[in-house]
Design a protein around this motif. Structure first.
Motif, PDB file in Angstrom:
ATOM      1  N   HIS A 137       0.840  -1.200   0.000  1.00  0.00           N
ATOM      2  CA  HIS A 137       0.000   0.000   0.000  1.00  0.00           C
ATOM      3  C   HIS A 137       0.869   1.241   0.000  1.00  0.00           C
ATOM      4  O   HIS A 137       1.816   1.363   0.765  1.00  0.00           O
ATOM      5  CB  HIS A 137      -0.907   0.038   1.229  1.00  0.00           C
ATOM      6  CG  HIS A 137      -1.872   1.183   1.211  1.00  0.00           C
ATOM      7  ND1 HIS A 137      -1.579   2.420   1.752  1.00  0.00           N
ATOM      8  CD2 HIS A 137      -3.123   1.301   0.704  1.00  0.00           C
ATOM      9  CE1 HIS A 137      -2.608   3.228   1.583  1.00  0.00           C
ATOM     10  NE2 HIS A 137      -3.561   2.577   0.944  1.00  0.00           N
ATOM     11  N   GLY A 138       0.499   2.198  -0.858  1.00  0.00           N
ATOM     12  CA  GLY A 138       1.171   3.493  -0.877  1.00  0.00           C
ATOM     13  C   GLY A 138       2.529   3.443  -1.539  1.00  0.00           C
ATOM     14  O   GLY A 138       3.116   2.380  -1.753  1.00  0.00           O
ATOM     15  N   GLU A 139       3.031   4.623  -1.891  1.00  0.00           N
ATOM     16  CA  GLU A 139       4.343   4.735  -2.532  1.00  0.00           C
ATOM     17  C   GLU A 139       4.935   6.095  -2.215  1.00  0.00           C
ATOM     18  O   GLU A 139       4.246   7.015  -1.804  1.00  0.00           O
ATOM     19  CB  GLU A 139       4.234   4.569  -4.045  1.00  0.00           C
ATOM     20  CG  GLU A 139       3.341   5.581  -4.744  1.00  0.00           C
ATOM     21  CD  GLU A 139       3.839   7.004  -4.721  1.00  0.00           C
ATOM     22  OE1 GLU A 139       5.031   7.215  -5.031  1.00  0.00           O
ATOM     23  OE2 GLU A 139       3.047   7.903  -4.379  1.00  0.00           O
ATOM     24  N   ALA A 140       6.236   6.198  -2.439  1.00  0.00           N
ATOM     25  CA  ALA A 140       6.919   7.485  -2.365  1.00  0.00           C
ATOM     26  C   ALA A 140       8.239   7.356  -3.097  1.00  0.00           C
ATOM     27  O   ALA A 140       8.845   6.279  -3.138  1.00  0.00           O
ATOM     28  CB  ALA A 140       7.154   7.910  -0.920  1.00  0.00           C
ATOM     29  N   ALA A 141       8.685   8.462  -3.683  1.00  0.00           N
ATOM     30  CA  ALA A 141       9.959   8.497  -4.390  1.00  0.00           C
ATOM     31  C   ALA A 141      10.937   9.363  -3.620  1.00  0.00           C
ATOM     32  O   ALA A 141      10.576  10.422  -3.107  1.00  0.00           O
ATOM     33  CB  ALA A 141       9.777   9.032  -5.807  1.00  0.00           C
ATOM     34  N   ALA A 142      12.182   8.898  -3.564  1.00  0.00           N
ATOM     35  CA  ALA A 142      13.228   9.625  -2.847  1.00  0.00           C
ATOM     36  C   ALA A 142      14.243  10.190  -3.827  1.00  0.00           C
ATOM     37  O   ALA A 142      14.168   9.966  -5.040  1.00  0.00           O
ATOM     38  CB  ALA A 142      13.922   8.692  -1.853  1.00  0.00           C
ATOM     39  N   GLN A 143      15.191  10.915  -3.289  1.00  0.00           N
ATOM     40  CA  GLN A 143      16.312  11.434  -4.075  1.00  0.00           C
ATOM     41  C   GLN A 143      16.994  10.278  -4.807  1.00  0.00           C
ATOM     42  O   GLN A 143      17.166   9.200  -4.266  1.00  0.00           O
ATOM     43  CB  GLN A 143      17.298  12.099  -3.121  1.00  0.00           C
ATOM     44  CG  GLN A 143      18.427  12.848  -3.766  1.00  0.00           C
ATOM     45  CD  GLN A 143      19.343  13.438  -2.682  1.00  0.00           C
ATOM     46  OE1 GLN A 143      20.002  12.704  -1.954  1.00  0.00           O
ATOM     47  NE2 GLN A 143      19.334  14.762  -2.559  1.00  0.00           N
ATOM     48  N   GLY A 144      17.353  10.498  -6.077  1.00  0.00           N
ATOM     49  CA  GLY A 144      17.960   9.435  -6.854  1.00  0.00           C
ATOM     50  C   GLY A 144      16.952   8.505  -7.490  1.00  0.00           C
ATOM     51  O   GLY A 144      17.317   7.460  -8.037  1.00  0.00           O
ATOM     52  N   GLU A 145      15.681   8.873  -7.423  1.00  0.00           N
ATOM     53  CA  GLU A 145      14.571   8.123  -8.011  1.00  0.00           C
ATOM     54  C   GLU A 145      14.472   6.698  -7.475  1.00  0.00           C
ATOM     55  O   GLU A 145      14.188   5.756  -8.206  1.00  0.00           O
ATOM     56  CB  GLU A 145      14.651   8.115  -9.539  1.00  0.00           C
ATOM     57  CG  GLU A 145      13.286   7.916 -10.180  1.00  0.00           C
ATOM     58  CD  GLU A 145      13.272   8.136 -11.676  1.00  0.00           C
ATOM     59  OE1 GLU A 145      12.283   8.698 -12.171  1.00  0.00           O
ATOM     60  OE2 GLU A 145      14.248   7.740 -12.343  1.00  0.00           O
ATOM     61  N   ALA A 146      14.744   6.537  -6.201  1.00  0.00           N
ATOM     62  CA  ALA A 146      14.421   5.288  -5.523  1.00  0.00           C
ATOM     63  C   ALA A 146      12.957   5.354  -5.117  1.00  0.00           C
ATOM     64  O   ALA A 146      12.490   6.361  -4.589  1.00  0.00           O
ATOM     65  CB  ALA A 146      15.302   5.101  -4.297  1.00  0.00           C
ATOM     66  N   VAL A 147      12.219   4.288  -5.384  1.00  0.00           N
ATOM     67  CA  VAL A 147      10.789   4.256  -5.095  1.00  0.00           C
ATOM     68  C   VAL A 147      10.516   3.146  -4.089  1.00  0.00           C
ATOM     69  O   VAL A 147      11.040   2.036  -4.214  1.00  0.00           O
ATOM     70  CB  VAL A 147       9.970   4.005  -6.377  1.00  0.00           C
ATOM     71  CG1 VAL A 147       8.491   3.870  -6.053  1.00  0.00           C
ATOM     72  CG2 VAL A 147      10.190   5.135  -7.375  1.00  0.00           C
ATOM     73  N   ALA A 148       9.709   3.442  -3.085  1.00  0.00           N
ATOM     74  CA  ALA A 148       9.344   2.444  -2.095  1.00  0.00           C
ATOM     75  C   ALA A 148       7.829   2.302  -2.030  1.00  0.00           C
ATOM     76  O   ALA A 148       7.097   3.277  -2.165  1.00  0.00           O
ATOM     77  CB  ALA A 148       9.885   2.815  -0.719  1.00  0.00           C
ATOM     78  N   VAL A 149       7.388   1.073  -1.841  1.00  0.00           N
ATOM     79  CA  VAL A 149       5.987   0.792  -1.546  1.00  0.00           C
ATOM     80  C   VAL A 149       5.940   0.119  -0.174  1.00  0.00           C
ATOM     81  O   VAL A 149       6.858  -0.604   0.215  1.00  0.00           O
ATOM     82  CB  VAL A 149       5.329  -0.114  -2.611  1.00  0.00           C
ATOM     83  CG1 VAL A 149       5.193   0.633  -3.924  1.00  0.00           C
ATOM     84  CG2 VAL A 149       6.114  -1.413  -2.809  1.00  0.00           C
ATOM     85  N   GLY A 150       4.883   0.402   0.574  1.00  0.00           N
ATOM     86  CA  GLY A 150       4.779  -0.125   1.922  1.00  0.00           C
ATOM     87  C   GLY A 150       4.254  -1.543   1.960  1.00  0.00           C
ATOM     88  O   GLY A 150       3.477  -1.967   1.102  1.00  0.00           O
ATOM     89  N   CYS A 151       4.678  -2.288   2.973  1.00  0.00           N
ATOM     90  CA  CYS A 151       4.243  -3.666   3.194  1.00  0.00           C
ATOM     91  C   CYS A 151       3.769  -3.812   4.639  1.00  0.00           C
ATOM     92  O   CYS A 151       3.972  -2.920   5.463  1.00  0.00           O
ATOM     93  CB  CYS A 151       5.387  -4.656   2.945  1.00  0.00           C
ATOM     94  SG  CYS A 151       6.376  -4.356   1.462  1.00  0.00           S
ATOM     95  N   GLU A 152       3.182  -4.947   4.961  1.00  0.00           N
ATOM     96  CA  GLU A 152       2.768  -5.212   6.332  1.00  0.00           C
ATOM     97  C   GLU A 152       3.934  -5.708   7.184  1.00  0.00           C
ATOM     98  O   GLU A 152       3.758  -5.975   8.373  1.00  0.00           O
ATOM     99  CB  GLU A 152       1.622  -6.226   6.348  1.00  0.00           C
ATOM    100  CG  GLU A 152       0.330  -5.647   5.776  1.00  0.00           C
ATOM    101  CD  GLU A 152      -0.803  -6.652   5.723  1.00  0.00           C
ATOM    102  OE1 GLU A 152      -0.514  -7.866   5.891  1.00  0.00           O
ATOM    103  OE2 GLU A 152      -1.949  -6.238   5.510  1.00  0.00           O
TER     104      GLU A 152
END
Length: 399
Positions: free
Chosen positions: A210-225
C-alpha cells in the motif's frame, strides 16, 4: 488522496446517510459503491486565482486564496470527494464516487476532463507525469499534467492490471512503470514494466502492499505489512520491519533526501491503531529506523518540507519536524488544538498540506484553516471557513 487495510461498513454518520458510496481509503479502508452523484459548478466563471488551495466539505469543494485563506469559489459536488494536486499550477484531481474529475482550481471551474471508473484511488506525481490508479478496474492512466491546460483529456499511457485491487502506480523518468500486484482479497507486491509494457522486474514479498513514495535518486518504495519494498537501479530490495507485523501504508518522499517518511503500525487486529512512532526508510543504505513522537497521528499527517525535513502533524496539535538523517525530532511547531483521530477514516480530522515553505493545517472542529511559515515556525494567517472541512490540497507545479 492519507492504517490497516480492511473493508469496513460506514458508521451511522451524516455523511454515510447522505452518500451511498465510499471511495477507496488511502489511510484505512477499501470499500466503495457504484452510486452516481450529480455535480454543478458556478454558472458564471470566476476570476483566476494564483496558487489556489482546495478543501472538501460534505457536499462540495471550496477554492481558497493562498494568502487570505478566504473562499473565492464554492463548487457543489455531492458525495465523499478527495483532492490531490494534478501536477501543474492550475489543476487539482478530484476523486468522486464515479471516477476521477479534473478541477481547474485557478479558473475556479470543474472541467469536463474525467477518468470514469469505480473506486478511484491513488494519484501520484513524479518526473513530470501524473498517474491515476482506479481500484475498481485496475486501470492505470498516465499523463503529462502540462497537457491539461488545453482543456481536454490528455493523451497518455494506459495499463490495466491483471486483477482489480486497491493499488498504486508510478512512472519513472526512463518510462518504466512500477505498479502493484493483487486482487480484491489480498495484495502481494509490485512489478515493473518497460515503455512497451514488457515486464522487467517483479517482487511478491510485500504482503498488503500500500502506498508509494519516491526519494532522491529516483528510488521508489511501496509499503508492506512487514516493512517496505524499494525499487532502485532496476532491482527490488526488501527492507524488513523490526516487528513481525510492522505495517507501513503511507509514505512521503522528497527529492531533497534519500530518506522516506512512513507511518508504522504493529497491531493487525486493531479497529484503529493510533501509533506514536513513524518510520524513516534510507533508500541508499536499505535501512529502516523508527522515531518515537510521543503523540499519535493520522494518515493525513505526513508531509515533507522544502529542505527534505520530515513533517508529522501530531494529535498534540504540533507539527513535529524530524531530521531524516539523524532520526531526531528537531522542533515542534504549534499548529492546532489537541485532537483525536476518528474511527471512521472518512470523518474530518486536522490535515497537513505543504507547499514550498508554507504548511497549511486544517482544524475542522473550529472550521479553521491556518498557514504556518516553516522557517520561522510562526502562524502567518488563520481563517474561519463556512463549513467544517475534510480534505485539504492545492495546486503544485513540478514534481
Amino acid at each position: 488522496m492519507n492504517t490497516s487495510m480492511r473493508n469496513r461498513a460506514l458508521t451511522g454518520t451524516a455523511l454515510a446517510l447522505a452518500v451511498s458510496t465510499v471511495l477507496t481509503a488511502c489511510g484505512g479502508g477499501d470499500s466503495s459503491s457504484d452510486a452516481k452523484s450529480q455535480d454543478t459548478a458556478s454558472a458564471t466563471p470566476a476570476a483566476a486565482v494564483e496558487d489556489p488551495l482546495v478543501v472538501t466539505f460534505d457536499g462540495g469543494l471550496h477554492i481558497l486564496d493562498k494568502d487570505s485563506l478566504e473562499v473565492t469559489e464554492t463548487i457543489d459536488l455531492p458525495g465523499f470527494n478527495r483532492v490531490n494536486p494534478a501536477g501543474d499550477k492550475d489543476h487539482v484531481v478530484v476523486s468522486t464516487d464515479s471516477g476521477f474529475r479534473v478541477l481547474n482550481a485557478a479558473a475556479q471551474t470543474l472541467t469536463d476532463i474525467r477518468y470514469d471508473g469505480a473506486k478511484p484511488g491513488h494519484v501520484v506525481r513524479h518526473g513530470g507525469k501524473t498517474v491515476l490508479f482506479t481500484d475498481g478496474t485496475g486501470e492505470v492512466n498516465v499523463f503529462d499534467p502540462a497537457d491539461l491546460s488545453a482543456g481536454k483529456k490528455p493523451e497518455g499511457r494506459t495499463y490495466t492490471s491483471a486483477e482489480a485491487h486497491h493499488g498504486v502506480a508510478i512512472e519513472l523518468t526512463d518510462g518504466q512503470l512500477l505498479t502493484t500486484l493483487g486482487n480484491e482479497e489480498k495484495r502481494t507486491g509490485a512489478l515493473v514494466l518497460d515503455g512497451n509494457d514488457k515486464e522487467v522486474a517483479r517482487n511478491e514479498d510485500c504482503p498488503g502492499v500500500h502506498g508509494e513514495a519516491a526519494a532522491q535518486g529516483e528510488a521508489v518504495a511501496v509499503g508492506c505489512e512487514d516493512g517496505v519494498l524499494i525499487y532502485k537501479d532496476g532491482a527490488f530490495t526488501k527492507v524488513d520491519a523490526p516487528d513481525d507485523y510492522g505495517r507501513i501504508g503511507n509514505q512521503a518522499g522528497s527529492e531533497e533526501s534519500p530518506v522516506l517518511l512512513g507511518d508504522y503500525k504493529t497491531d493487525p487486529d486493531a479497529e484503529l491503531e493510533r501509533p506514536t512512532r513513524v518510520s524513516l526508510i534510507d533508500t541508499e543504505k536499505a535501512e529502516l529506523r523508527l522515531v518515537e513522537l510521543d503523540t499519535s497521528y493520522s494518515f493525513r499527517s505526513l508531509a515533507r518540507g522544502p529542505h527534505g525535513e520530515a513533517l508529522v502533524l501530531g494529535t498534540d496539535g504540533a507539527i513535529h519536524v524530524v531530521d531524516p538523517d539523524k532520526g531526531t525530532v528537531e522542533k515542534k511547531i504549534p499548529a492546532v488544538g489537541e485532537w483525536q483521530e476518528p474511527l471512521d477514516w472518512q470523518q474530518p480530522r486536522p490535515t497537513l498540506f505543504v507547499r514550498d515553505h508554507t504548511a497549511y493545517v486544517s482544524e475542522p472542529g473550529k472550521k479553521a484553516l491556518h498557514a504556518i511559515d516553516l522557517e520561522s515556525g510562526k502562524k502567518v494567517k488563520s481563517a474561519t471557513l463556512p463549513q467544517s472541512t475534510n480534505e485539504l490540497s492545492g495546486t503544485v507545479a513540478g514534481h
